[in-house]
Design an enzyme around this catalytic site. Sequence first.
Site, PDB file in Angstrom:
ATOM      1  N   LYS A 185       0.853  -1.188   0.000  1.00 33.94           N
ATOM      2  CA  LYS A 185       0.000   0.000   0.000  1.00 33.94           C
ATOM      3  C   LYS A 185       0.885   1.232   0.000  1.00 33.94           C
ATOM      4  CE  LYS A 185      -1.850   2.758   2.904  1.00 33.94           C
ATOM      5  NZ  LYS A 185      -1.841   4.014   2.084  1.00 33.94           N
ATOM      6  N   GLY A 238       6.789   5.227   8.393  1.00 35.80           N
ATOM      7  CA  GLY A 238       5.916   6.383   8.593  1.00 35.80           C
ATOM      8  C   GLY A 238       6.111   6.963   9.974  1.00 35.80           C
ATOM      9  N   SER A 239       5.081   7.572  10.501  1.00 31.74           N
ATOM     10  CA  SER A 239       5.181   8.270  11.773  1.00 31.74           C
ATOM     11  C   SER A 239       5.186   7.286  12.942  1.00 31.74           C
ATOM     12  CB  SER A 239       4.010   9.240  11.939  1.00 31.74           C
ATOM     13  OG  SER A 239       2.797   8.533  12.150  1.00 31.74           O
ATOM     14  N   THR A 240       5.757   7.728  14.050  1.00 33.24           N
ATOM     15  CA  THR A 240       5.767   6.917  15.266  1.00 33.24           C
ATOM     16  C   THR A 240       4.347   6.679  15.765  1.00 33.24           C
ATOM     17  OG1 THR A 240       7.956   7.725  15.864  1.00 33.24           O
ATOM     18  CG2 THR A 240       6.619   6.828  17.643  1.00 33.24           C
ATOM     19  N   VAL A 242       1.542   6.363  14.032  1.00 30.81           N
ATOM     20  CA  VAL A 242       0.895   5.301  13.261  1.00 30.81           C
ATOM     21  C   VAL A 242       1.608   3.971  13.483  1.00 30.81           C
ATOM     22  CG1 VAL A 242       0.236   4.539  10.949  1.00 30.81           C
ATOM     23  CG2 VAL A 242       0.036   6.945  11.561  1.00 30.81           C
ATOM     24  N   GLY A 243       2.924   4.013  13.677  1.00 27.58           N
ATOM     25  CA  GLY A 243       3.657   2.785  13.975  1.00 27.58           C
ATOM     26  C   GLY A 243       3.130   2.084  15.214  1.00 27.58           C
ATOM     27  N   GLU A 261      10.062   1.483  10.462  1.00 24.60           N
ATOM     28  CA  GLU A 261      11.022   2.588  10.312  1.00 24.60           C
ATOM     29  C   GLU A 261      10.223   3.860  10.519  1.00 24.60           C
ATOM     30  OE1 GLU A 261      12.701   5.661   9.178  1.00 24.60           O
ATOM     31  OE2 GLU A 261      12.796   4.908   7.118  1.00 24.60           O
ATOM     32  N   CYS A 283      25.142  20.394   6.441  1.00 27.47           N
ATOM     33  CA  CYS A 283      24.017  20.733   7.311  1.00 27.47           C
ATOM     34  C   CYS A 283      22.722  20.957   6.554  1.00 27.47           C
ATOM     35  CB  CYS A 283      24.338  21.973   8.147  1.00 27.47           C
ATOM     36  SG  CYS A 283      24.087  23.524   7.281  1.00 27.47           S
ATOM     37  N   GLU A 380       9.397  15.804  14.984  1.00 30.25           N
ATOM     38  CA  GLU A 380       9.793  15.728  13.582  1.00 30.25           C
ATOM     39  C   GLU A 380       8.915  16.656  12.747  1.00 30.25           C
ATOM     40  OE1 GLU A 380      11.096  12.136  10.696  1.00 30.25           O
ATOM     41  OE2 GLU A 380       9.107  11.944  11.560  1.00 30.25           O
TER      42      GLU A 380
END
Length: 482
Positions: A185, A238-240, A242-243, A261, A283, A380
């Site tokens: 997906k 994806g995001s933490t 949703v993880g 990840e 940087c 983030e």
Amino acid sequence: MAIQSNGSGTKNLIQIPEIKFTKLFINGKTFETIDPRSGEVIARVAEGDKEDVDLAVTAAREAFDHGKWPRMSGFDRGRIMMKFADLIDDNVEELAILDTIDGGKLFSWGKSMDIPSAANTLRYYAGAADKIHGETLKMSHELQGYTLREPIGVVGHITPWNAPTGAFFLKVSPALAAGCTMVVKPAEQTPLSALYYAHLAKLAGIPDGVLNVITGFGPTAGAAITSHMDIDKVSFTGSTEVGRLVMQAAATSNFKTVSLELGGKSPLIIFDDADLDKAGEVCVAGSRVYVQEGIYEEFVKKSVQKTKMWMVGDPFNPQVQQGPQASKEQFDIVLSYIEHGKREGATLLTGGKPCGDKGYYIEPTIFTDVKDDMIIVKEEIFGPVMSLMKFKTVEEVIERANNTTYGLAAGIVTNDLNLSNRVSRSIRAGVIWINCYFSIDTDCPFGGYKMSGIGREMGLDGLNQYLQVKSVVTPIYNSPWL
């Protein structure tokens, strides 16, 4: 096919191709995919839901339980994967265009780096497909033992919008090499290239049911994958936030294996002995930048100068260094973080506003006078926002760098080998880059500590994510050697 302007009033030779692949193999609703350069609709794409996921999983399960892909020799799987990679090379320009119009990726970067790297990732794992083997065990009793490494089964891959091609092949390639079948997906913001890759996979000779692509939304199609009883593993980027939901769904369904990840707020640490010009180049990709006090003021000055020369605009223009945010939602999120920074008392040194009269473009933004407890440092952002912070000692910066719930990566800029070794062993993160920030290679495992995830992608660690270990034990009677 419309010829695109390069932003300077002249015309370049890039033509937008007809969007060929927008549908599932099964009928369903559709949703709009948006060009972030303009905010206009590119095409309507099939919207898969739970019923479509069920059909795709049934196909993948049949292909795994009774099909030839898992039973094929590793050499033969690798040969088909090599053909798949060659087909990507043959279509590199069209694929790069899709990721540019769908996700705002720089076209020149996609054509020269992203798409060729995806093909090479396939080749890397194709070369590993016939080198999957177990071990012979020296048992302590009159027994003979060995291990087998077998494909884990049907896999659900959920990929992000920020790297539609790269993430697709970081997941699909090792799973194919292992002999798994799968349902992919892609992010709803960037579905077009994934559908094209599914078409190329079929042309390469990957059997029906092995690689299925379901386009749709996370709360419907994504949730159906993570909770499905016939899926043996889920790989999510994806995001933490949703993880965490992915892990919960896996635990409350069939305890499927999960690799994640997730988010990061990676520190970039620049020491006094660093070459300022080189440090300025490094940087560019950093968001949480710690600069030692001896060079801090000069570094700030050079950063502002560099940012003012930074070109934002149409990602088809080869002179542009930053394209649009991938979606209106992400555009609004980044701007809200900039407002947070201003409200919390950080000094907005440059940027901080939308730019252009259409599309989702944001000026490159630098904050100073930033404290470690500010939201722009802790969370983030995933946008062109940098926080510059001063530090004195090595001990101080190590503590501050580790003061985060994340642990995806970190960067160190110094000419002192002993210092780089000390700091790299002290930072709790999955990847440490020394004088080469964001240098990624297929052979180098990538993944996070803490709330940045579970498991590793890339390298042979990435292949092992899709393999089970089976132990086989038989008796040895009357052996004279025991």
